[in-house]
Design a protein around this motif. Sequence first.
Motif, PDB file in Angstrom:
ATOM      1  N   MET A 130       0.838  -1.170   0.000  1.00 51.98           N
ATOM      2  CA  MET A 130       0.000   0.000   0.000  1.00 51.98           C
ATOM      3  C   MET A 130       0.888   1.240   0.000  1.00 51.98           C
ATOM      4  SD  MET A 130      -3.167   0.842   2.497  1.00 51.98           S
ATOM      5  CE  MET A 130      -2.393   1.754   3.779  1.00 51.98           C
ATOM      6  N   ALA A 131       0.442   2.260  -0.680  1.00 51.46           N
ATOM      7  CA  ALA A 131       1.218   3.488  -0.787  1.00 51.46           C
ATOM      8  C   ALA A 131       1.227   4.233   0.544  1.00 51.46           C
ATOM      9  CB  ALA A 131       0.621   4.372  -1.869  1.00 51.46           C
ATOM     10  N   ASN A 132       2.174   5.166   0.675  1.00 49.36           N
ATOM     11  CA  ASN A 132       2.258   5.970   1.886  1.00 49.36           C
ATOM     12  C   ASN A 132       1.092   6.950   1.917  1.00 49.36           C
ATOM     13  OD1 ASN A 132       3.025   7.314   4.135  1.00 49.36           O
ATOM     14  ND2 ASN A 132       4.864   8.217   3.271  1.00 49.36           N
ATOM     15  N   THR A 133       0.255   6.880   2.954  1.00 47.04           N
ATOM     16  CA  THR A 133      -0.933   7.729   3.031  1.00 47.04           C
ATOM     17  C   THR A 133      -0.803   8.797   4.099  1.00 47.04           C
ATOM     18  OG1 THR A 133      -1.961   6.184   4.579  1.00 47.04           O
ATOM     19  CG2 THR A 133      -2.432   5.863   2.241  1.00 47.04           C
ATOM     20  N   LYS A 134       0.415   9.032   4.579  1.00 47.23           N
ATOM     21  CA  LYS A 134       0.609   9.972   5.678  1.00 47.23           C
ATOM     22  C   LYS A 134       0.209  11.395   5.298  1.00 47.23           C
ATOM     23  CE  LYS A 134       4.111  11.496   8.941  1.00 47.23           C
ATOM     24  NZ  LYS A 134       4.155  10.836  10.212  1.00 47.23           N
ATOM     25  N   GLU A 163      -9.445  10.941   1.706  1.00 45.96           N
ATOM     26  CA  GLU A 163      -8.591  10.356   0.671  1.00 45.96           C
ATOM     27  C   GLU A 163      -7.889   9.097   1.180  1.00 45.96           C
ATOM     28  OE1 GLU A 163      -6.147  13.763   0.074  1.00 45.96           O
ATOM     29  OE2 GLU A 163      -7.199  14.351  -1.751  1.00 45.96           O
ATOM     30  N   ARG A 164      -7.476   9.144   2.458  1.00 45.03           N
ATOM     31  CA  ARG A 164      -6.788   7.995   3.052  1.00 45.03           C
ATOM     32  C   ARG A 164      -7.730   6.798   3.136  1.00 45.03           C
ATOM     33  NH1 ARG A 164      -4.291  10.457   6.968  1.00 45.03           N
ATOM     34  NH2 ARG A 164      -5.997  10.419   8.434  1.00 45.03           N
ATOM     35  N   LYS A 165      -8.976   7.043   3.538  1.00 49.62           N
ATOM     36  CA  LYS A 165      -9.941   5.949   3.623  1.00 49.62           C
ATOM     37  C   LYS A 165     -10.197   5.335   2.246  1.00 49.62           C
ATOM     38  CE  LYS A 165     -13.429   5.966   6.354  1.00 49.62           C
ATOM     39  NZ  LYS A 165     -14.617   6.229   7.162  1.00 49.62           N
ATOM     40  N   ALA A 166     -10.298   6.204   1.231  1.00 52.29           N
ATOM     41  CA  ALA A 166     -10.538   5.707  -0.126  1.00 52.29           C
ATOM     42  C   ALA A 166      -9.350   4.887  -0.620  1.00 52.29           C
ATOM     43  CB  ALA A 166     -10.813   6.876  -1.066  1.00 52.29           C
ATOM     44  N   ALA A 167      -8.132   5.342  -0.321  1.00 53.13           N
ATOM     45  CA  ALA A 167      -6.937   4.621  -0.765  1.00 53.13           C
ATOM     46  C   ALA A 167      -6.843   3.259  -0.086  1.00 53.13           C
ATOM     47  CB  ALA A 167      -5.694   5.454  -0.458  1.00 53.13           C
ATOM     48  N   LYS A 168      -7.146   3.214   1.209  1.00 48.54           N
ATOM     49  CA  LYS A 168      -7.087   1.944   1.929  1.00 48.54           C
ATOM     50  C   LYS A 168      -8.149   0.976   1.422  1.00 48.54           C
ATOM     51  CE  LYS A 168      -4.907   3.370   6.201  1.00 48.54           C
ATOM     52  NZ  LYS A 168      -4.947   3.323   7.654  1.00 48.54           N
TER      53      LYS A 168
END
Length: 50
Positions: A1-5, A11-16
């Motif tokens: 998984m990409a760095n979502t920091k 956006e973080r929830k969508a990426a996860k």
Amino acid sequence: MANTKNLEKTERKAAKRKSRAAAPALGERDYPRGSKKQKTRKLSRGQSKR
């Protein structure tokens, strides 16, 4: 998984969620469900608990 920091919360929830959906399925388990849980021993052998 990409760095979502550096992403915002939405956006973080969508990426996860996207990475979770892209992950391969685990498949069927080859052992009974719950069989690997740690078994509890009898707590006391004196007075019965209510």
